[in-house]
Design a protein around this motif. Structure first.
Motif, PDB file in Angstrom:
ATOM      1  N   SER A 133      28.264  56.023  45.712  1.00  0.00           N
ATOM      2  CA  SER A 133      28.858  56.400  44.617  1.00  0.00           C
ATOM      3  C   SER A 133      28.617  58.189  44.468  1.00  0.00           C
ATOM      4  N   SER A 163      34.366  49.473  42.426  1.00  0.00           N
ATOM      5  CA  SER A 163      34.516  50.236  43.467  1.00  0.00           C
ATOM      6  C   SER A 163      34.490  49.807  44.719  1.00  0.00           C
ATOM      7  N   TYR A 192      29.610  53.598  37.172  1.00  0.00           N
ATOM      8  CA  TYR A 192      28.227  53.112  37.741  1.00  0.00           C
ATOM      9  C   TYR A 192      26.812  53.757  37.699  1.00  0.00           C
ATOM     10  N   CYS A 247      32.687  54.900  39.900  1.00  0.00           N
ATOM     11  CA  CYS A 247      31.314  55.351  40.469  1.00  0.00           C
ATOM     12  C   CYS A 247      30.614  56.213  39.563  1.00  0.00           C
ATOM     13  N   ASP A 259      30.273  48.850  40.054  1.00  0.00           N
ATOM     14  CA  ASP A 259      29.976  48.886  41.432  1.00  0.00           C
ATOM     15  C   ASP A 259      30.732  47.587  42.086  1.00  0.00           C
TER      16      ASP A 259
END
Lengths: 52, 246
Positions: free
Chosen positions: B157, B90, B78, B75, B87
């Motif tokens: 995130s 995750s 990202y 995250c 992403d």
């Protein structure tokens, strides 16, 4: 395999569900992810064919 | 290095080769871990055979924490560096981590009942693991809660990074507070305090579940990459149709 292995000193109702649940969950997750992957690949193939 | 890894085509090419190896290692370590855990490892002098629950409970707990750490790091990549795969990584980690934290809670409960005489106590270790499970659920729900995918990914995130604070609490709760849960016996100062015959299946199961997770994460990321390609193709054909009719 003798009977005492399955009975596990009387803890079988705790031990076996732990193992079955863990392995079953991992198996289901594996099957689900594989199916999703195959579905996506199939869709991509169809779309590529339509495009051509 | 990260830019090199960020290329989806290169990611597909590399993982295509290593995926069968990962699956092979998973199967071998899982079978041997189960064999040593159920047949070869000794009974505990106090807990008897109930100690065998450890071989599924501890690896699940370890994976739940490690995957959360990986999720949060992904995250960060990202949010800060806009890493194209971050992403996807995750969102691929989250359901696997959620499953492991749920398994930790359930197998812990099944171990707790014969040892402590109760399925559940609001003990610091158990509660912090439950909170970890809720962080996973929160991430999954938030990332799907917005109309625009990018908004969901960003909000989820941020939540995942905030949730990092819970990880040291999970790990050190048994040292910081008086808990019913036993203190650490593997990763601690002075080395592991459990018998080698118990340590072997435990390590094998940790390896098995780690490689299994890695396999699924790679598979899920690849699926998401294909889905993105499909979306792009659909969008392109829709635009072409609109331009034709227009």
């Amino acid at each position: 395999m003798n009977e005492s292995f399955w009975i596990m000193q009387g803890y079988e109702i705790y031990i076996w569900p732990s193992y079955v649940l863990t392995l079953l969950s991992l198996g289901l997750l594996f099957v689900h992810s594989t199916k999703q992957s195959q579905k996506a690949k199939k869709l991509l193939k169809q779309l590529s064919k339509t495009k051509n | 290095m990260f830019d090199w890894l960020a290329n989806p085509n290169r990611f597909n090419r590399i993982t295509e080769k290593i995926q069968p190896c990962i699956l092979f290692i998973t199967i071998i370590t899982l079978i041997s871990g189960l064999y040593f855990g159920l047949f070869d490892s000794p009974k505990d002098y106090q807990q008897g055979d109930a100690v065998r629950i450890m071989y599924v409970h501890v690896p699940s707990a370890w994976l739940a924490s490690f995957l959360y750490f990986s999720l949060a790091i992904s995250c960060v990549f990202y949010l800060v560096w806009k890493h194209p795969l971050a992403d996807l990584v995750s969102s691929s980690i989250a359901p696997i981590g959620a499953l492991f934290s749920a398994l930790t809670l359930v197998t812990g409960s099944l171990w707790g009942k014969p040892m402590w005489g109760t399925w559940w106590v609001w003990d610091a270790r158990l509660t912090s693991m439950l909170v970890l499970f809720f962080f996973y659920l929160g991430y999954i729900l938030l990332s799907n809660a917005f109309e625009r995918k990018i908004d969901g990914s960003k909000t989820a995130s941020v939540l995942a990074i905030v949730g990092l604070i819970n990880l040291p609490i999970v790990k050190f709760s048994v040292d910081w507070w008086h808990t019913l849960h036993q203190p650490a016996s593997i990763i601690k100062i002075g080395g592991p305090s459990i018998d080698d015959k118990m340590l072997l299946p435990l390590i094998l199961m940790i390896f098995a579940l780690s490689f299994f997770s890695l396999y699924l994460i790679v598979l899920n990321v690849k699926t998401k990459l294909i889905e993105k390609k499909c979306e792009a193709l659909l969008l392109k054909s829709n635009l072409e149709e609109i331009s034709k009719t227009g």
